[in-house]
Design a protein around this motif. Structure first.
Motif, PDB file in Angstrom:
ATOM      1  N   ARG A 222      -8.948  57.409  33.408  1.00 11.18           N
ATOM      2  CA  ARG A 222      -7.873  58.413  33.288  1.00 11.18           C
ATOM      3  C   ARG A 222      -7.984  59.347  32.087  1.00 11.18           C
ATOM      4  O   ARG A 222      -7.356  60.384  32.067  1.00 11.18           O
ATOM      5  CB  ARG A 222      -6.482  57.771  33.268  1.00 11.18           C
ATOM      6  CG  ARG A 222      -6.159  57.079  34.571  1.00 11.18           C
ATOM      7  CD  ARG A 222      -4.724  56.566  34.618  1.00 11.18           C
ATOM      8  NE  ARG A 222      -4.607  55.646  35.734  1.00 11.18           N
ATOM      9  CZ  ARG A 222      -4.897  54.364  35.647  1.00 11.18           C
ATOM     10  NH1 ARG A 222      -5.260  53.843  34.494  1.00 11.18           N
ATOM     11  NH2 ARG A 222      -4.806  53.594  36.713  1.00 11.18           N
TER      12      ARG A 222
ATOM     13  N   ASN B  42     -15.237  58.542  39.392  1.00 12.00           N
ATOM     14  CA  ASN B  42     -15.032  58.226  37.963  1.00 12.00           C
ATOM     15  C   ASN B  42     -15.927  59.064  37.043  1.00 12.00           C
ATOM     16  O   ASN B  42     -16.128  58.714  35.884  1.00 12.00           O
ATOM     17  CB  ASN B  42     -15.161  56.717  37.687  1.00 12.00           C
ATOM     18  CG  ASN B  42     -16.548  56.162  37.941  1.00 12.00           C
ATOM     19  OD1 ASN B  42     -17.402  56.835  38.520  1.00 12.00           O
ATOM     20  ND2 ASN B  42     -16.786  54.927  37.525  1.00 12.00           N
ATOM     21  N   GLY B  43     -16.423  60.184  37.568  1.00 10.51           N
ATOM     22  CA  GLY B  43     -17.082  61.157  36.680  1.00 10.51           C
ATOM     23  C   GLY B  43     -18.563  60.918  36.479  1.00 10.51           C
ATOM     24  O   GLY B  43     -19.064  60.990  35.346  1.00 10.51           O
TER      25      GLY B  43
ATOM     26  N   ARG C  92     -14.232  65.104  34.776  1.00  9.69           N
ATOM     27  CA  ARG C  92     -13.263  64.216  34.134  1.00  9.69           C
ATOM     28  C   ARG C  92     -13.172  62.919  34.920  1.00  9.69           C
ATOM     29  O   ARG C  92     -13.409  62.906  36.130  1.00  9.69           O
ATOM     30  CB  ARG C  92     -11.875  64.858  34.149  1.00  9.69           C
ATOM     31  CG  ARG C  92     -11.746  66.050  33.240  1.00  9.69           C
ATOM     32  CD  ARG C  92     -10.301  66.494  33.185  1.00  9.69           C
ATOM     33  NE  ARG C  92      -9.461  65.439  32.629  1.00  9.69           N
ATOM     34  CZ  ARG C  92      -8.135  65.507  32.525  1.00  9.69           C
ATOM     35  NH1 ARG C  92      -7.496  66.570  32.963  1.00  9.69           N
ATOM     36  NH2 ARG C  92      -7.449  64.516  32.004  1.00  9.69           N
ATOM     37  N   ASN C  93     -12.824  61.863  34.232  1.00  6.28           N
ATOM     38  CA  ASN C  93     -12.564  60.613  34.944  1.00  6.28           C
ATOM     39  C   ASN C  93     -11.058  60.520  35.196  1.00  6.28           C
ATOM     40  O   ASN C  93     -10.291  60.145  34.304  1.00  6.28           O
ATOM     41  CB  ASN C  93     -13.059  59.408  34.142  1.00  6.28           C
ATOM     42  CG  ASN C  93     -12.869  58.121  34.909  1.00  6.28           C
ATOM     43  OD1 ASN C  93     -12.355  58.135  36.037  1.00  6.28           O
ATOM     44  ND2 ASN C  93     -13.278  57.009  34.318  1.00  6.28           N
ATOM     45  N   THR C  94     -10.658  60.896  36.394  1.00  4.42           N
ATOM     46  CA  THR C  94      -9.229  60.836  36.727  1.00  4.42           C
ATOM     47  C   THR C  94      -8.904  59.525  37.448  1.00  4.42           C
ATOM     48  O   THR C  94      -7.766  59.295  37.843  1.00  4.42           O
ATOM     49  CB  THR C  94      -8.841  62.022  37.639  1.00  4.42           C
ATOM     50  OG1 THR C  94      -9.747  62.040  38.737  1.00  4.42           O
ATOM     51  CG2 THR C  94      -8.918  63.348  36.895  1.00  4.42           C
ATOM     52  N   SER C  95      -9.898  58.682  37.618  1.00  6.39           N
ATOM     53  CA  SER C  95      -9.692  57.429  38.350  1.00  6.39           C
ATOM     54  C   SER C  95      -9.193  56.336  37.403  1.00  6.39           C
ATOM     55  O   SER C  95      -9.139  56.521  36.183  1.00  6.39           O
ATOM     56  CB  SER C  95     -11.005  56.972  38.996  1.00  6.39           C
ATOM     57  OG  SER C  95     -11.813  56.338  38.029  1.00  6.39           O
TER      58      SER C  95
ATOM     59  N   LYS D 256     -16.170  57.555  28.704  1.00  7.98           N
ATOM     60  CA  LYS D 256     -15.504  58.165  29.870  1.00  7.98           C
ATOM     61  C   LYS D 256     -14.495  57.178  30.476  1.00  7.98           C
ATOM     62  O   LYS D 256     -14.607  56.708  31.608  1.00  7.98           O
ATOM     63  CB  LYS D 256     -16.498  58.649  30.932  1.00  7.98           C
ATOM     64  CG  LYS D 256     -15.923  59.878  31.659  1.00  7.98           C
ATOM     65  CD  LYS D 256     -16.873  60.457  32.661  1.00  7.98           C
ATOM     66  CE  LYS D 256     -17.791  61.513  32.145  1.00  7.98           C
ATOM     67  NZ  LYS D 256     -17.190  62.860  32.027  1.00  7.98           N
TER      68      LYS D 256
ATOM     69  N   GLU E 130      -1.124  63.738  26.777  1.00  7.70           N
ATOM     70  CA  GLU E 130      -2.197  62.866  27.275  1.00  7.70           C
ATOM     71  C   GLU E 130      -2.393  61.671  26.345  1.00  7.70           C
ATOM     72  O   GLU E 130      -2.632  60.548  26.796  1.00  7.70           O
ATOM     73  CB  GLU E 130      -3.501  63.658  27.392  1.00  7.70           C
ATOM     74  CG  GLU E 130      -3.512  64.636  28.558  1.00  7.70           C
ATOM     75  CD  GLU E 130      -4.690  65.585  28.519  1.00  7.70           C
ATOM     76  OE1 GLU E 130      -5.190  65.955  29.591  1.00  7.70           O
ATOM     77  OE2 GLU E 130      -5.116  65.974  27.420  1.00  7.70           O
TER      78      GLU E 130
END
Ligand SMILES: O=C(O)CCC(=O)C(=O)O
Length: 309
Positions: free
Chosen positions: A163, A199-200, A269-272, A160, A90
């Motif tokens: 990704r 985005n969390g 989590r912010n996976t965006s 945050k 990561e």
């Protein structure tokens, strides 16, 4: 900033009932962008090699723990940066996303992404301090929430990042920041960026504040690290992805979320690809007879007392 902000009777009732309240557009975009710039300057100046870092790897786990405990406890009095806890893969992906200069072996390695800056911005920083002690904040806490003397105890700028932003598990703020004989902590959380499920954003469990915070994080006997006292079955069982009852607190830039100290809240989590910056401050109510517990992790030196908002 709006001045003299208070709550309508319906908003006060909703806060007392649910343990949280979303106040859209409490602060201006300009104020949010000023906070964003100020945090960006701290991030740019931060050098983990010189300033230290909380998340770092070593083969000596006990030494690592001791170092990170001291770094964390020290942030009660000095503003410090905390990095995301990422795996090697990561970190490599985050470094690539931060556009490491191609082919230049002498270029400095990209810094690990920051998780947050804490915990004295509200008292010590030329941009965050006046924002945190504004008439609008004071009036909201006194006239709106009904506090006698709101006093700021800590603040965090939370990145945050796109990704890489980590999840925050279900918790009650009064587990980590407590007063006696009654808990009086209240959280204020500003959306510096638009916050949505993708985005969390924050999530909260309505009504979960009513039983208080049965579990407390306290200083250990040597006062050089922390441990927990008590158990909180509701918090530990509340976090499953399909757990019923949680509501997402989606809010646009400038919105403020008020959090009762005992309400369960979390974020994903912010996976965006879109960052979700936020600024949060925690206040206690200095009513007669209410004391800041000596067992709190956050202990200010005598020369840096807490300040009324
Ligand atoms: O910003 C987040 O994702 C979590 C913040 C939080 O839990 C807090 O300020 O108490």
């Amino acid at each position: 900033m709006p001045v003299g902000t208070t709550l309508t009777p319906a908003q006060r009732e909703a806060f007392d009932r649910d343990g949280f309240l979303v106040l859209p557009h409490f602060s201006s975009d300009a104020d949010m962008l000023a906070l964003r710039d100020a945090a960006g300057a701290i991030e740019a100046a931060y050098d983990p090699a010189v300033d230290g870092a909380c998340a770092f790897t070593t083969s000596d786990a006990a030494a690592a723990r001791k170092f990170s405990d001291a770094y964390f406890l020290g942030s009660a009095a000095v503003t410090r940066c905390f990095t995301e806890e990422l795996s090697a893969d990561e970190l490599a992906a985050a470094a690539a996303a931060r556009k490491a200069p191609d082919g230049d072996a002498s270029a400095p390695l990209p810094k690990p992404p920051l998780n947050k800056i804490g915990h004295t911005l509200h008292d010590a920083h030329p941009v965050f301090a006046p924002f945190s002690h504004s008439a609008a904040v004071r009036s909201l806490l006194t006239d709106g929430v009904g506090m006698a003397t709101p006093v700021g105890v800590q603040s965090m700028y939370i990145f945050k990042g796109a990704r890489v932003g980590g999840a925050v598990p279900p918790h009650r703020d009064a587990t980590f920041l407590h007063t006696s004989p009654v808990d009086t902590v209240t959280g204020l959380w500003w959306a510096v960026d638009d916050a949505a499920v993708g985005n969390g954003c924050l999530w909260a469990l309505p009504g979960s504040h009513r039983g208080g915070a049965p579990r407390k994080m306290v200083l250990n006997a040597d006062r050089d690290g922390t441990t927990f006292e008590g158990t909180d079955a509701a918090a530990e069982g509340a976090g499953g992805p399909d757990a019923p009852g949680w509501v997402p607190l989606e809010v646009a830039r400038g919105g403020l979320v008020l959090l009762h100290g005992a309400v369960l809240h979390k974020s994903g989590r912010n996976t965006s690809g879109v960052p979700r910056h936020a600024y949060s401050m925690h206040v206690i109510d200095e009513q007669p007879g209410v004391v800041w517990d000596k067992s709190n992790w956050l202990q200010r030196p005598p020369e840096l007392p807490f300040r009324a908002v």
